[in-house]
Design an enzyme around this catalytic site. Structure first.
Site, PDB file in Angstrom:
ATOM      1  N   SER A  12       0.857  -1.177   0.000  1.00 11.23           N
ATOM      2  CA  SER A  12       0.000   0.000   0.000  1.00 11.23           C
ATOM      3  C   SER A  12       0.895   1.230   0.000  1.00 11.23           C
ATOM      4  CB  SER A  12      -0.902   0.007   1.236  1.00 11.23           C
ATOM      5  OG  SER A  12      -1.480   1.283   1.435  1.00 11.23           O
ATOM      6  N   THR A  13       0.373   2.312  -0.518  1.00 10.61           N
ATOM      7  CA  THR A  13       1.115   3.570  -0.402  1.00 10.61           C
ATOM      8  C   THR A  13       1.433   3.863   1.053  1.00 10.61           C
ATOM      9  OG1 THR A  13      -0.092   4.415  -2.310  1.00 10.61           O
ATOM     10  CG2 THR A  13       1.053   6.036  -0.961  1.00 10.61           C
ATOM     11  N   ASN A  14       0.567   3.406   1.963  1.00 13.44           N
ATOM     12  CA  ASN A  14       0.700   3.766   3.367  1.00 13.44           C
ATOM     13  C   ASN A  14       1.812   3.028   4.091  1.00 13.44           C
ATOM     14  OD1 ASN A  14      -1.507   5.244   2.672  1.00 13.44           O
ATOM     15  ND2 ASN A  14      -2.987   4.039   3.844  1.00 13.44           N
ATOM     16  N   THR A  50      32.052  37.126  28.643  1.00 16.38           N
ATOM     17  CA  THR A  50      30.682  36.754  28.966  1.00 16.38           C
ATOM     18  C   THR A  50      29.818  37.997  28.876  1.00 16.38           C
ATOM     19  OG1 THR A  50      31.046  37.097  31.355  1.00 16.38           O
ATOM     20  CG2 THR A  50      31.383  34.870  30.503  1.00 16.38           C
ATOM     21  N   SER A  88      32.018  45.421  -0.810  1.00 16.72           N
ATOM     22  CA  SER A  88      31.205  46.609  -1.052  1.00 16.72           C
ATOM     23  C   SER A  88      31.576  47.240  -2.387  1.00 16.72           C
ATOM     24  CB  SER A  88      31.405  47.628   0.067  1.00 16.72           C
ATOM     25  OG  SER A  88      30.744  48.839  -0.233  1.00 16.72           O
ATOM     26  N   SER A  89      30.570  47.761  -3.060  1.00 18.29           N
ATOM     27  CA  SER A  89      30.801  48.476  -4.310  1.00 18.29           C
ATOM     28  C   SER A  89      31.070  49.953  -4.054  1.00 18.29           C
ATOM     29  CB  SER A  89      29.588  48.325  -5.227  1.00 18.29           C
ATOM     30  OG  SER A  89      28.432  48.847  -4.592  1.00 18.29           O
ATOM     31  N   LYS A 128      36.747  46.825   1.767  1.00 16.42           N
ATOM     32  CA  LYS A 128      35.885  46.151   2.753  1.00 16.42           C
ATOM     33  C   LYS A 128      35.639  44.706   2.316  1.00 16.42           C
ATOM     34  CE  LYS A 128      31.583  46.916   5.341  1.00 16.42           C
ATOM     35  NZ  LYS A 128      30.767  45.737   5.066  1.00 16.42           N
TER      36      LYS A 128
END
Length: 362
Positions: free
Chosen positions: A34-36, A81, A212-213, A218
């Site tokens: 069965s599919t199941n 911390t 960055s353009s 960067k």
């Protein structure tokens, strides 16, 4: 699938496609199935293999962190911390911690894999094994085990196994846990490499591309960032699995397709992300040892090591003066207040004692 298999069989037997009097998709190919039970069994076999593949990627990531832990084992740095100075540690110990946390998730995934290996093949429609010959479920389970090499076991209660999706929820939860922990590590890597001039700058990530353009020079931490975004997807997919599992009704959960899609997507995406993180980031990380050491000795946090000798109140007073004046802990405690000798200072703040702290008094 049944029709494809039937027609291949017909061709092998010398018949034409569609001559189902000889091999029928339902009467022969789908016999006792069965599919199941066939669908979820196939799903679990595939998941088992997919988990193995993801675990291999995690093991490589874990080893890369362990290697860096060894490489950086004598690089002193400041532990933090709540984003505030805490006490000294080594960069190696920090990376070894990353390795350990990944190792824990590998163990959890292997546990989830065992749950996935339980199948309901032979349960047919709802778990009563209707239309299947007596003894079919254990026989087909053994055959699958031998054929695939996957240690599949037959579910004890086929009624329950046909409608239950608990193993998927467990796996999805482990995937979410893994995604969260890997993402947290990526957050740490971004912080530790921040700057380079105005951030922590204790480590250098491999420079992958111009960042960055408009801002020349960067370079962004793009690999940890893409892993973060992958983790967010997996965390969201876990909610999909959760709701789909909850939506099951009576003897079947018809929401399994979206569970399958979510789990396979999460496993595939995280495997790719971890492999990318290993190969394009972790293995190429370098340490800025001088910056790390200067941060330790200029930190107010090192006053904690003086507690056993000077007591909490005196140490707090030194820290307060250091914060308000910009003076170092060494300058105040040794040169001005003469609370400890230079020899004792050198003993307390030797590299060996900072790497493996020992209780030192008077």
């Amino acid at each position: 699938m049944n029709e494809v298999i039937a027609n291949i069989a017909l061709e092998i037997l010398g018949h034409k496609k569609g001559e189902y009097d000889f091999v029928h998709p339902n009467n022969h190919v789908n016999f006792s199935q069965s599919t199941n039970d066939a669908y979820p069994t196939a799903f679990r076999l595939a998941l088992y293999r997919k988990i193995e593949s993801f675990v291999a990627a995690l093991e490589a990531l874990q080893q890369s962190f362990a290697d860096k832990g060894e490489e950086f084992k004598r690089v002193l740095k400041m532990g933090r911390t709540q984003l505030q100075d805490a006490v000294p540690m080594t960069l190696g110990a920090e990376f070894h911690g990353f390795s350990t946390t990944i190792k824990e998730d590998i163990q959890r995934l292997n546990e989830a894999k065992l749950l996935i290996s339980e199948i309901n093949m032979g349960a047919t429609a709802i778990g009563t094994s209707i239309n299947a010959p007596e003894g079919y479920p254990p026989i087909v389970t053994e055959h699958l085990r031998n054929l695939t090499g996957i240690p599949v076991v037959l579910a004890e209660d086929l009624i329950e196994a046909t409608c239950d999706t608990g193993a998927y929820v467990q796996l999805s939860g482990v995937m979410k846990r893994s995604a969260i922990k890997v993402s947290k590590i990526c957050n740490d890597l971004r912080l530790l490499s921040s700057g380079p001039r105005t951030g922590i700058n204790e480590i250098n990530l491999p420079r992958m591309q111009p960042g960055s353009s408009i801002m020349p020079g960067k370079v962004n931490p793009v690999i940890p960032e893409v892993v973060n975004q992958t983790a967010y997807y997996v965390i969201g997919a876990d909610m999909t699995v959760t709701m789909a599992a909850e939506a099951g009704q009576l003897q079947l959960n018809v929401m399994e397709p979206v569970i399958a899609y979510s789990l396979f997507s999460s496993l595939t995406f995280m495997e790719n992300a971890c492999t990318t993180l290993t190969n394009k980031c972790i293995t190429g990380i370098t340490a800025n040892e001088e910056i790390c050491a200067n941060m330790v000795m200029n930190s107010v946090g090192i006053v904690t090591a003086l507690n056993p000798i000077l007591g909490y109140e005196e140490s707090a007073s030194i820290a307060k003066e250091a914060l308000s004046t910009g003076k170092s802990i060494h300058e105040i405690s040794v040169l001005e207040r003469k609370l400890i000798t230079q020899a004792k200072w050198d003993e307390i703040f030797s590299i060996e004692n900072l790497i493996n702290p020992k209780f030192i008094n008077s």
